[in-house]
Design a protein around this motif. Structure first.
Motif, PDB file in Angstrom:
ATOM      1  N   GLY A  20       0.747  -1.064   0.007  1.00  0.00           N
ATOM      2  CA  GLY A  20      -0.014  -0.003   0.195  1.00  0.00           C
ATOM      3  C   GLY A  20       0.828   1.377   0.108  1.00  0.00           C
ATOM      4  N   PRO A  21       0.464   2.077  -0.655  1.00  0.00           N
ATOM      5  CA  PRO A  21       0.943   3.569  -0.643  1.00  0.00           C
ATOM      6  C   PRO A  21       1.582   4.067   0.560  1.00  0.00           C
ATOM      7  CG  PRO A  21      -1.180   4.041  -0.998  1.00  0.00           C
ATOM      8  CD  PRO A  21      -1.145   2.427  -1.006  1.00  0.00           C
ATOM      9  N   ASN A  22       0.463   4.006   1.807  1.00  0.00           N
ATOM     10  CA  ASN A  22       1.390   4.326   2.860  1.00  0.00           C
ATOM     11  C   ASN A  22       2.677   3.973   3.365  1.00  0.00           C
ATOM     12  OD1 ASN A  22      -0.898   6.150   3.513  1.00  0.00           O
ATOM     13  ND2 ASN A  22      -2.052   4.528   4.479  1.00  0.00           N
ATOM     14  N   LEU A  23       2.859   2.565   2.938  1.00  0.00           N
ATOM     15  CA  LEU A  23       4.201   2.267   3.361  1.00  0.00           C
ATOM     16  C   LEU A  23       5.383   3.070   2.446  1.00  0.00           C
ATOM     17  CD1 LEU A  23       5.783  -0.017   4.768  1.00  0.00           C
ATOM     18  CD2 LEU A  23       5.730  -1.367   2.653  1.00  0.00           C
ATOM     19  N   ASP A  24       5.201   3.447   1.542  1.00  0.00           N
ATOM     20  CA  ASP A  24       6.004   4.098   0.329  1.00  0.00           C
ATOM     21  C   ASP A  24       6.250   5.443   1.359  1.00  0.00           C
ATOM     22  OD1 ASP A  24       7.833   4.440  -1.783  1.00  0.00           O
ATOM     23  OD2 ASP A  24       6.498   6.502  -2.164  1.00  0.00           O
ATOM     24  N   LYS A  25       5.470   6.087   2.070  1.00  0.00           N
ATOM     25  CA  LYS A  25       5.824   7.307   2.961  1.00  0.00           C
ATOM     26  C   LYS A  25       6.853   7.089   3.786  1.00  0.00           C
ATOM     27  CE  LYS A  25       1.319   9.329   1.930  1.00  0.00           C
ATOM     28  NZ  LYS A  25      -0.042   9.667   2.517  1.00  0.00           N
ATOM     29  N   MET A  26       6.593   5.728   4.534  1.00  0.00           N
ATOM     30  CA  MET A  26       7.640   5.173   5.542  1.00  0.00           C
ATOM     31  C   MET A  26       8.959   4.941   5.126  1.00  0.00           C
ATOM     32  SD  MET A  26       5.066   2.795   7.792  1.00  0.00           S
ATOM     33  CE  MET A  26       6.643   2.482   9.116  1.00  0.00           C
ATOM     34  N   LEU A  27       8.758   4.262   3.872  1.00  0.00           N
ATOM     35  CA  LEU A  27      10.340   3.882   3.209  1.00  0.00           C
ATOM     36  C   LEU A  27      10.902   5.146   2.794  1.00  0.00           C
ATOM     37  CD1 LEU A  27       8.695   1.025   0.966  1.00  0.00           C
ATOM     38  CD2 LEU A  27      10.437   0.914   2.947  1.00  0.00           C
ATOM     39  N   ALA A  28      10.435   6.283   2.299  1.00  0.00           N
ATOM     40  CA  ALA A  28      11.071   7.456   1.907  1.00  0.00           C
ATOM     41  C   ALA A  28      11.732   8.159   2.900  1.00  0.00           C
ATOM     42  CB  ALA A  28       9.854   8.466   1.435  1.00  0.00           C
ATOM     43  N   VAL A  29      11.610   7.686   4.195  1.00  0.00           N
ATOM     44  CA  VAL A  29      12.560   8.315   5.405  1.00  0.00           C
ATOM     45  C   VAL A  29      13.590   7.170   5.862  1.00  0.00           C
ATOM     46  CG1 VAL A  29      10.878  10.267   6.071  1.00  0.00           C
ATOM     47  CG2 VAL A  29      10.826   7.871   7.080  1.00  0.00           C
ATOM     48  N   CYS A  30      13.413   6.014   5.252  1.00  0.00           N
ATOM     49  CA  CYS A  30      14.239   4.699   5.921  1.00  0.00           C
ATOM     50  C   CYS A  30      15.716   5.268   5.302  1.00  0.00           C
ATOM     51  CB  CYS A  30      13.725   3.536   5.262  1.00  0.00           C
ATOM     52  SG  CYS A  30      12.351   2.999   6.225  1.00  0.00           S
ATOM     53  N   ALA A  31      16.680   4.330   5.867  1.00  0.00           N
ATOM     54  CA  ALA A  31      17.970   4.294   5.153  1.00  0.00           C
ATOM     55  C   ALA A  31      18.104   2.758   4.913  1.00  0.00           C
ATOM     56  CB  ALA A  31      18.785   4.394   6.338  1.00  0.00           C
ATOM     57  N   TYR A  32      18.938   2.643   3.913  1.00  0.00           N
ATOM     58  CA  TYR A  32      18.861   1.121   3.421  1.00  0.00           C
ATOM     59  C   TYR A  32      20.518   0.711   3.570  1.00  0.00           C
ATOM     60  CZ  TYR A  32      14.483   2.413   1.546  1.00  0.00           C
ATOM     61  OH  TYR A  32      13.298   2.776   1.367  1.00  0.00           O
ATOM     62  N   LEU A  33      20.648  -0.452   4.284  1.00  0.00           N
ATOM     63  CA  LEU A  33      21.903  -1.058   4.236  1.00  0.00           C
ATOM     64  C   LEU A  33      22.292  -2.023   3.066  1.00  0.00           C
ATOM     65  CD1 LEU A  33      24.624  -1.189   5.895  1.00  0.00           C
ATOM     66  CD2 LEU A  33      23.365  -3.366   7.248  1.00  0.00           C
ATOM     67  N   ILE A  34      23.131  -1.353   2.061  1.00  0.00           N
ATOM     68  CA  ILE A  34      23.189  -2.171   0.919  1.00  0.00           C
ATOM     69  C   ILE A  34      24.804  -2.685   0.977  1.00  0.00           C
ATOM     70  CG2 ILE A  34      23.662  -1.964  -1.467  1.00  0.00           C
ATOM     71  CD1 ILE A  34      20.794  -1.492  -0.749  1.00  0.00           C
ATOM     72  N   GLY A  35      25.348  -3.754   1.355  1.00  0.00           N
ATOM     73  CA  GLY A  35      26.527  -4.251   1.535  1.00  0.00           C
ATOM     74  C   GLY A  35      27.089  -3.827   3.037  1.00  0.00           C
ATOM     75  N   ASP A  36      28.082  -2.961   2.816  1.00  0.00           N
ATOM     76  CA  ASP A  36      28.325  -2.250   4.079  1.00  0.00           C
ATOM     77  C   ASP A  36      28.219  -0.935   4.413  1.00  0.00           C
ATOM     78  OD1 ASP A  36      29.504  -4.529   5.245  1.00  0.00           O
ATOM     79  OD2 ASP A  36      31.371  -4.289   4.081  1.00  0.00           O
ATOM     80  N   GLU A  37      27.422  -0.423   3.249  1.00  0.00           N
ATOM     81  CA  GLU A  37      27.141   1.022   3.022  1.00  0.00           C
ATOM     82  C   GLU A  37      25.646   1.389   3.518  1.00  0.00           C
ATOM     83  OE1 GLU A  37      27.301   4.604  -0.242  1.00  0.00           O
ATOM     84  OE2 GLU A  37      28.559   2.818  -0.574  1.00  0.00           O
ATOM     85  N   LEU A  38      25.379   2.435   4.179  1.00  0.00           N
ATOM     86  CA  LEU A  38      23.969   2.742   4.714  1.00  0.00           C
ATOM     87  C   LEU A  38      23.659   4.009   3.780  1.00  0.00           C
ATOM     88  CD1 LEU A  38      22.028   2.387   6.801  1.00  0.00           C
ATOM     89  CD2 LEU A  38      22.898   4.063   7.970  1.00  0.00           C
ATOM     90  N   THR A  39      22.501   3.941   3.020  1.00  0.00           N
ATOM     91  CA  THR A  39      22.541   4.788   2.013  1.00  0.00           C
ATOM     92  C   THR A  39      20.855   5.316   2.159  1.00  0.00           C
ATOM     93  OG1 THR A  39      22.449   5.619  -0.406  1.00  0.00           O
ATOM     94  CG2 THR A  39      22.036   3.306   0.186  1.00  0.00           C
ATOM     95  N   ARG A  40      20.357   6.517   1.494  1.00  0.00           N
ATOM     96  CA  ARG A  40      18.945   6.814   1.255  1.00  0.00           C
ATOM     97  C   ARG A  40      18.788   7.198  -0.337  1.00  0.00           C
ATOM     98  NH1 ARG A  40      19.606   8.611   6.315  1.00  0.00           N
ATOM     99  NH2 ARG A  40      17.999   8.147   7.795  1.00  0.00           N
ATOM    100  N   ASP A  41      19.936   6.865  -1.065  1.00  0.00           N
ATOM    101  CA  ASP A  41      19.950   7.327  -2.421  1.00  0.00           C
ATOM    102  C   ASP A  41      19.114   6.362  -3.297  1.00  0.00           C
ATOM    103  OD1 ASP A  41      20.491   7.807  -5.157  1.00  0.00           O
ATOM    104  OD2 ASP A  41      22.536   7.768  -4.882  1.00  0.00           O
ATOM    105  N   PRO A  42      17.822   6.805  -3.842  1.00  0.00           N
ATOM    106  CA  PRO A  42      17.056   5.607  -4.648  1.00  0.00           C
ATOM    107  C   PRO A  42      17.790   5.287  -5.721  1.00  0.00           C
ATOM    108  CG  PRO A  42      16.182   8.102  -4.834  1.00  0.00           C
ATOM    109  CD  PRO A  42      17.493   8.028  -4.061  1.00  0.00           C
ATOM    110  N   SER A  43      18.665   5.813  -6.306  1.00  0.00           N
ATOM    111  CA  SER A  43      19.591   5.236  -7.515  1.00  0.00           C
ATOM    112  C   SER A  43      20.479   4.031  -7.208  1.00  0.00           C
ATOM    113  CB  SER A  43      20.083   6.227  -8.390  1.00  0.00           C
ATOM    114  OG  SER A  43      21.244   6.989  -7.636  1.00  0.00           O
ATOM    115  N   THR A  44      20.730   3.833  -5.844  1.00  0.00           N
ATOM    116  CA  THR A  44      21.797   2.706  -5.404  1.00  0.00           C
ATOM    117  C   THR A  44      21.136   1.336  -5.971  1.00  0.00           C
ATOM    118  OG1 THR A  44      22.236   4.058  -3.521  1.00  0.00           O
ATOM    119  CG2 THR A  44      22.911   1.655  -3.484  1.00  0.00           C
ATOM    120  N   PRO A  45      22.099   0.629  -6.452  1.00  0.00           N
ATOM    121  CA  PRO A  45      21.845  -0.854  -7.049  1.00  0.00           C
ATOM    122  C   PRO A  45      21.518  -1.755  -5.816  1.00  0.00           C
ATOM    123  CG  PRO A  45      23.734   0.119  -8.146  1.00  0.00           C
ATOM    124  CD  PRO A  45      23.358   0.799  -6.965  1.00  0.00           C
ATOM    125  N   LEU A  46      20.626  -2.477  -6.053  1.00  0.00           N
ATOM    126  CA  LEU A  46      20.340  -3.582  -4.878  1.00  0.00           C
ATOM    127  C   LEU A  46      21.553  -4.483  -5.077  1.00  0.00           C
ATOM    128  CD1 LEU A  46      16.539  -4.060  -5.291  1.00  0.00           C
ATOM    129  CD2 LEU A  46      17.615  -2.539  -3.807  1.00  0.00           C
TER     130      LEU A  46
END
Length: 80
Positions: A41-67
């Motif tokens: 649901g779209p409410n989750l996207d609002k939460m995801l917008a303020v999340c950080a994402y741990l990709i490998g050893d790097e914490l990022t909020r950049d939406p263009s970061t590869p998975l």
């Protein structure tokens, strides 16, 4: 296949601690957010917008970061 691990409020919102999803090789955090909003649901996207994402050893909020094969979704934490 990408293993998505959820923490704190995001885990509560999706009702699980982790899941595995299929993404193309060139998928990004933006693609992950889109897929999760479509599933939960779209409410989750609002939460995801303020999340950080741990990709490998790097914490990022950049939406263009590869998975990578594992992504941790970390909501903002209160604390001191």
């Amino acid at each position: 296949m990408v293993e998505i691990r959820y923490f704190a409020a995001i885990a509560d919102a999706v009702g699980k601690d982790k899941e595995t999803l299929d993404f193309p090789a060139d998928a990004t955090i933006a693609d992950l957010r889109t897929a999760l909003a479509e599933s939960y649901g779209p409410n989750l996207d609002k939460m995801l917008a303020v999340c950080a994402y741990l990709i490998g050893d790097e914490l990022t909020r950049d939406p263009s970061t590869p998975l990578t094969p594992r992504v941790d979704v970390l909501p903002p934490f209160a604390g001191g």
